[in-house]
Design an enzyme around this catalytic site. Structure first.
Site, mmCIF file in Angstrom:
data_model
loop_
_atom_site.group_PDB
_atom_site.id
_atom_site.type_symbol
_atom_site.label_atom_id
_atom_site.label_comp_id
_atom_site.label_asym_id
_atom_site.label_seq_id
_atom_site.Cartn_x
_atom_site.Cartn_y
_atom_site.Cartn_z
ATOM 1 N N VAL A 184 69.035 187.091 -1.985
ATOM 2 C CA VAL A 184 67.910 186.173 -2.191
ATOM 3 C C VAL A 184 66.648 186.877 -1.702
ATOM 4 O O VAL A 184 66.667 187.534 -0.657
ATOM 5 C CB VAL A 184 68.129 184.857 -1.408
ATOM 6 C CG1 VAL A 184 66.878 183.993 -1.438
ATOM 7 C CG2 VAL A 184 69.315 184.090 -1.989
ATOM 8 N N THR A 220 58.507 187.807 -11.286
ATOM 9 C CA THR A 220 58.345 186.423 -10.838
ATOM 10 C C THR A 220 57.069 185.764 -11.356
ATOM 11 O O THR A 220 56.011 186.385 -11.356
ATOM 12 C CB THR A 220 58.284 186.442 -9.301
ATOM 13 O OG1 THR A 220 59.495 186.987 -8.833
ATOM 14 C CG2 THR A 220 58.078 185.066 -8.723
HETATM 15 C C1 SD4 Z 1 62.210 188.945 -5.425
HETATM 16 N N1 SD4 Z 1 59.825 188.666 -5.323
HETATM 17 O O1 SD4 Z 1 63.238 188.317 -5.640
HETATM 18 C C2 SD4 Z 1 60.959 188.589 -6.200
HETATM 19 C C3 SD4 Z 1 60.883 189.461 -7.383
HETATM 20 C C4 SD4 Z 1 59.506 189.700 -7.852
HETATM 21 O O2 SD4 Z 1 57.981 191.063 -8.845
HETATM 22 O O3 SD4 Z 1 58.585 188.961 -7.649
HETATM 23 N N2 SD4 Z 1 59.247 190.790 -8.453
HETATM 24 O O4 SD4 Z 1 62.154 189.886 -4.633
#
Ligand code: SD4
Length: 287
Positions: A182, A153
């Site tokens: 989600v 992300t």
């Molecule tokens: C999620 N937080 O969909 C996001 C993925 C992410 O490092 O940030 N991974 O869980």
């Protein structure tokens, strides 16, 4: 007026910050313009295949995207489980600015995109994502672990020269997740939270762990109670570890920024990098 500050997650935070700082150099721009522009850079070009339409798909072969924006005055917009939209972060901003709602998901988010004149592309994987998904299908080993090799992300926080703060986050979530899953990124208080005149916090990592603790909200409330941004990140990560067993199996990285311009960064495990202004830094970690 003082110099703007931008902080964001992972190595791809660097090009995002560069763009955000370029936007903030214009006197009429805002922190919101900056975080949106920064996030859009990674949505278009994410070598880790974890943000935007070039991402790895869910287990059924669909790329489903989540994004959010929030400003310090409490305005927020989010989209989740949305397909075919090149810039979910901009769609999230439109939800904030043009609807009475905070979160639109799935088909409804697509419908809103079309109403706003945004093209919705049919489902299609990049050749690389298609190849990797077909390789994954042979074993179907579904272990939604986010570790330090899976940099994903983009979450970004900016404080502009006028003292306004905004945050954005955009992601494809976890590769090979269940269809419909989600994470924390589009959920206000979980993946992002900003509250003037206290500060903001943003997360990356295994979203389920952050959802269970409302990590970003926790960090901002810690700052409200007097913690520095660094102390707030450490407190929130400690709570995440307390509430989610086996921390060796997941990574969460947290960044915070207060209205004095002080920043904090902390992670569950080693390997979380972040960009502060035009510099890449390693975050301290619990393990
Ligand atoms: C999620 N937080 O969909 C996001 C993925 C992410 O490092 O940030 N991974 O869980």
């Amino acid at each position: 007026m003082r110099p703007p500050i931008v902080i964001s997650t992972w190595n791809h935070g660097l090009p995002a910050n560069r763009k955000a700082l370029e936007v903030l150099a214009a006197p009429t721009s805002s922190a919101l313009d900056a975080v949106e522009a920064g996030a859009r850079v990674v949505e278009l070009d994410c070598p880790d295949m974890t943000v935007g339409l070039g991402s790895r798909p869910d287990r059924d072969g669909f790329v489903t995207l989540d994004a959010a924006v929030m400003t310090g005055d409490g305005r927020a917009g989010c989209v989740a489980f949305v397909q075919g939209v090149e810039h979910p972060v901009s769609l999230a901003r439109l939800v904030m600015e043009r609807t009475p709602h905070v979160l639109l998901v799935g088909d409804g988010a697509q419908q809103f995109a079309r109403e706003c004149g945004i093209e919705v592309a049919p489902p299609k994987l990049t050749p690389q994502a298609d190849k990797e998904w077909h390789a994954w299908l042979k074993e179907k080993n579904y272990q939604p672990k986010v570790n330090i090799e899976n940099h994903d992300t983009i979450s970004i926080l900016a404080l502009d020269a006028h003292g306004v703060m905004a945050a954005a986050s955009t992601t494809s979530g976890l590769a090979y997740k269940m269809h419909g899953r989600v994470g924390d990124s589009p959920i206000i208080g979980a993946g992002i939270f900003v509250d003037a005149p206290v500060g903001g916090a943003i997360c990356t990592g295994l979203g389920e762990t952050v959802l269970r603790t409302l990590g970003a909200h926790l960090a901002v409330e810690a700052m409200r109670a007097g913690a520095t941004p660094q102390e707030a990140c450490e407190l929130a990560i400690a709570r995440i570890i307390e509430k989610n067993p086996n921390p060796q199996n997941y990574q969460v990285g947290m960044l915070a920024l207060d209205f004095k311009g002080r920043t904090g960064a902390y992670a569950v495990q080693k390997g979380f990098t972040y960009a502060l202004q035009a510099e890449l830094k390693p975050a301290a970690s619990k393990f």
